[in-house]
Design a protein around this motif. Structure first.
Motif, short mmCIF file in Angstrom:
data_model
loop_
_atom_site.label_atom_id
_atom_site.label_comp_id
_atom_site.label_asym_id
_atom_site.label_seq_id
_atom_site.Cartn_x
_atom_site.Cartn_y
_atom_site.Cartn_z
N VAL A 323 0.86 -1.19 0.00
CA VAL A 323 0.00 0.00 0.00
C VAL A 323 0.90 1.23 0.00
O VAL A 323 1.68 1.44 0.93
N GLY A 324 0.78 2.02 -1.06
CA GLY A 324 1.57 3.24 -1.18
C GLY A 324 0.72 4.47 -0.98
O GLY A 324 -0.14 4.78 -1.81
N TYR A 325 0.92 5.16 0.13
CA TYR A 325 0.16 6.38 0.42
C TYR A 325 0.88 7.55 -0.28
O TYR A 325 1.81 8.14 0.24
N ASN A 326 0.41 7.84 -1.48
CA ASN A 326 1.05 8.82 -2.36
C ASN A 326 0.61 10.25 -2.02
O ASN A 326 -0.31 10.47 -1.25
N LYS A 327 1.27 11.20 -2.65
CA LYS A 327 0.98 12.64 -2.54
C LYS A 327 1.23 13.18 -1.13
O LYS A 327 0.53 14.09 -0.67
N ALA A 328 2.23 12.60 -0.46
CA ALA A 328 2.59 13.11 0.87
C ALA A 328 3.03 14.56 0.80
O ALA A 328 2.93 15.30 1.79
N LEU A 345 3.93 2.34 2.64
CA LEU A 345 4.90 3.41 2.43
C LEU A 345 4.17 4.72 2.22
O LEU A 345 3.26 4.81 1.38
N VAL A 346 4.53 5.74 2.96
CA VAL A 346 4.06 7.10 2.72
C VAL A 346 5.11 7.75 1.83
O VAL A 346 6.30 7.80 2.18
N TYR A 347 4.69 8.23 0.66
CA TYR A 347 5.67 8.69 -0.30
C TYR A 347 5.09 9.75 -1.23
O TYR A 347 3.89 10.06 -1.19
N SER A 348 5.94 10.27 -2.09
CA SER A 348 5.52 11.15 -3.19
C SER A 348 6.08 10.59 -4.47
O SER A 348 7.29 10.36 -4.58
#
Length: 429
Positions: A323-328, A345-348
C-alpha cells in the motif's frame, strides 16, 4: 456522448449510507471531468427510492424549479436510474436526465484511446442502452433496409420498430465482442510469452487520479529501457483507460514488468467492470500489487475500500499487496517522507528517494528466490561469464589458473543450472 454541457444540477438520494456526502462530492468531480459545471445541488433523505420518479413528488417539483431558476440543461443523478424513472423525471422537469452510470460511460468514451478500450466502452454503453430503448429514440439501423409488408400486419409499427432497434443493438454487441475477443487473444498470447520469459510482474492498482501513472513514469525514468515510453498522466479522473506494461532493469541486472491499470471509482457500472476484465488481467496475474492511494484526499479510506471491493469483483484475490500512500507532498499538515512501516509506504511519486524506497519493498517481494553463490567457470566456457555479466548481479570477479571465479546473485533456477560450477566451502578456502 454529451460534451461541453454547462450548467447542470446534481441530485442525490440519501438513504442513510455513511458515504453519501463523499459520493456526492465524487459525482461533482465526475461532472467536472466531463466538461460540465454544477449550478445547483438537490438532495433528499429517503429510505427507499420512489419506483416511478426515484425522488419524492415534492423534490421533483423542487428540481423543476431549480431548472428554471438556473436555466439548467441537464440533471445528473448520483445513482443509476431505471428507464422509466429517467423518462418520468424528464417529463416533469423538461430537461435531459443523466444518471451516474451514463455519466461514467460518457467519460470513459471520451478517454478511450486504444481500439480495445474503445470496444470495451462501446460494449458497456450498448448494454446500458438496451433496456432504455424507446420508440422515439433516433437509432441508426445499419442493417434495416426497409419497412412495411406482411410483418407489420398483426403488430403496431411502434412495437416492431422497438424490436428492430433491440435486435440491431444485440447484433452490434455480438460483433464488437467478436472483435474484442480477437484483440484479447493476442494480448493473452503476449502475456503468456512474458510469463515464459520468467520476469516477475508488478501491477499498480487504485482509485482514479491517485497517482498510478505518475508513479510508473517515475520508475520508468529511473530504470526503464526506453525513456520515451512514459504513460499519459494528468490531474483528472480516468486520465487513461489502457493498461501499459514496461520492463524495468535495475542496476544489479534484475528485471521485472510494471503495469499501470485503469483507475477505479465508487459505483463503477457492472457492465464496465465486465468489459474491462481482460484489461485488468495484468493485475489478476501479477506477482505483486501496489495499491496507490491519494493520501492527501480526506476520503482516501473510502477510496481504498472501493479499490478492494472492485478487485474482489474482478477476481483479483490472494495476491501480495504493497500500500503506497502517495501525494505526501500535498498534505495540509506536512510529514516526513518517505516513511515505511512493513508493506506500507508514505511517499511522493515525484520524489526520487520515495521511488527508491518503494523499489526496495518491491524487490523484497519479487526477488526473494535469489541466492548468492560462488562459481568457477573454465575459460573454455567464457560465454557463461558473458551471460552472467549481462543478466545477473556479479558481486566479485577473480581470475585464477583454472578459470574465472565469480560471486554472483542468481535465481534458484539459474543456480541449479550452473550447479556443476559451484564452489564448495573447501574450494573457496
Amino acid at each position: 456522448m454529451e460534451t461541453n454541457i454547462q450548467n447542470v444540477i446534481l441530485a442525490g438520494l440519501d438513504d442513510g449510507a455513511k458515504r453519501f456526502a463523499y459520493s456526492m462530492e465524487e459525482l461533482a468531480n465526475l461532472v467536472a471531468a466531463n466538461n460540465m459545471t454544477v449550478s445547483a445541488q438537490m438532495t433528499q433523505k429517503l429510505d427507499h427510492p420512489n419506483p416511478a420518479t426515484y425522488f419524492g413528488k415534492g423534490k421533483i417539483a423542487e428540481l423543476k424549479e431549480l431548472v428554471t431558476i438556473h436555466d439548467s440543461h441537464m440533471i445528473v443523478t448520483n445513482d443509476e436510474l431505471s428507464p422509466s424513472q429517467i423518462r418520468n423525471i424528464e417529463a416533469e422537469t423538461e430537461v435531459k436526465v443523466l444518471d451516474r452510470t451514463g455519466l461514467i460511460l460518457d467519460i470513459f468514451a471520451s478517454r478511450a484511446q486504444s481500439r480495445a478500450a474503445k470496444l470495451q466502452v462501446e460494449i458497456a454503453r450498448l448494454q446500458y442502452q438496451l433496456p432504455r430503448l424507446r420508440t422515439s429514440m433516433n437509432i441508426r439501423l445499419d442493417q434495416q433496409t426497409g419497412a412495411g409488408g406482411g410483418s407489420f400486419t398483426n403488430r403496431g409499427a411502434g412495437e416492431t420498430k422497438l424490436e428492430l432497434d433491440r435486435r440491431t443493438i444485440e447484433k452490434q454487441i455480438a460483433h464488437l465482442k467478436e472483435e474484442l475477443a480477437t484483440i484479447e487473444k493476442a494480448d493473452t498470447t503476449r502475456r503468456n510469452q512474458r510469463v515464459k520469459a520468467g520476469l516477475p510482474t508488478v501491477a499498480l492498482v487504485g482509485y482514479t487520479n491517485s497517482g498510478k501513472s505518475t508513479t510508473m513514469n517515475g520508475l520508468v525514468r529511473l530504470f526503464g529501457q526506453h525513456l520515451d515510453k512514459q504513460v499519459f498522466e494528468k490531474d483528472m479522473l480516468f486520465a487513461t483507460l489502457d493498461t501499459s506494461v514496461r520492463v524495468l532493469t535495475l542496476p544489479d541486472q534484475k528485471q521485472f514488468l510494471l503495469s499501470d491499470t485503469v483507475g477505479f471509482v465508487s459505483k463503477l457500472p457492472h457492465n464496465l467492470i465486465s468489459a474491462f476484465r481482460q484489461t485488468l488481467a495484468e493485475a489478476a496475474q501479477a506477482d505483486l500489487l501496489i495499491q496507490v492511494v491519494d493520501y492527501a484526499d480526506p476520503n482516501y479510506q473510502d477510496m481504498m475500500q472501493t479499490t478492494e471491493q472492485t478487485l474482489k469483483a474482478i477476481g483479483v484475490t490472494n495476491i501480495p499487496m504493497i500500500v503506497g500512500y502517495n501525494k505526501a507532498d500535498k498534505l495540509l499538515d506536512p510529514i516526513a517522507y518517505p516513511t515505511r512501516e512493513g508493506d506500507t509506504l508514505v511517499y511522493s511519486a515525484r520524489d526520487e528517494a520515495s521511488l527508491m524506497a518503494l523499489l526496495a519493498i518491491i524487490k523484497e517481494h519479487i526477488f526473494n528466490d535469489y541466492t548468492t553463490v560462488d562459481l568457477l567457470i573454465p575459460f573454455s566456457d567464457g560465454q557463461i561469464i558473458t551471460y552472467l555479466n549481462d543478466n545477473a548481479h556479479v558481486i566479485e570477479t577473480n581470475y585464477v589458473a583454472e578459470g574465472t571465479q565469480v560471486k554472483v546473485e542468481l535465481t534458484l533456477a539459474d543456480a541449479s543450472k550452473y550447479a556443476k560450477y559451484q564452489l564448495s566451502s573447501t574450494d573457496k578456502s
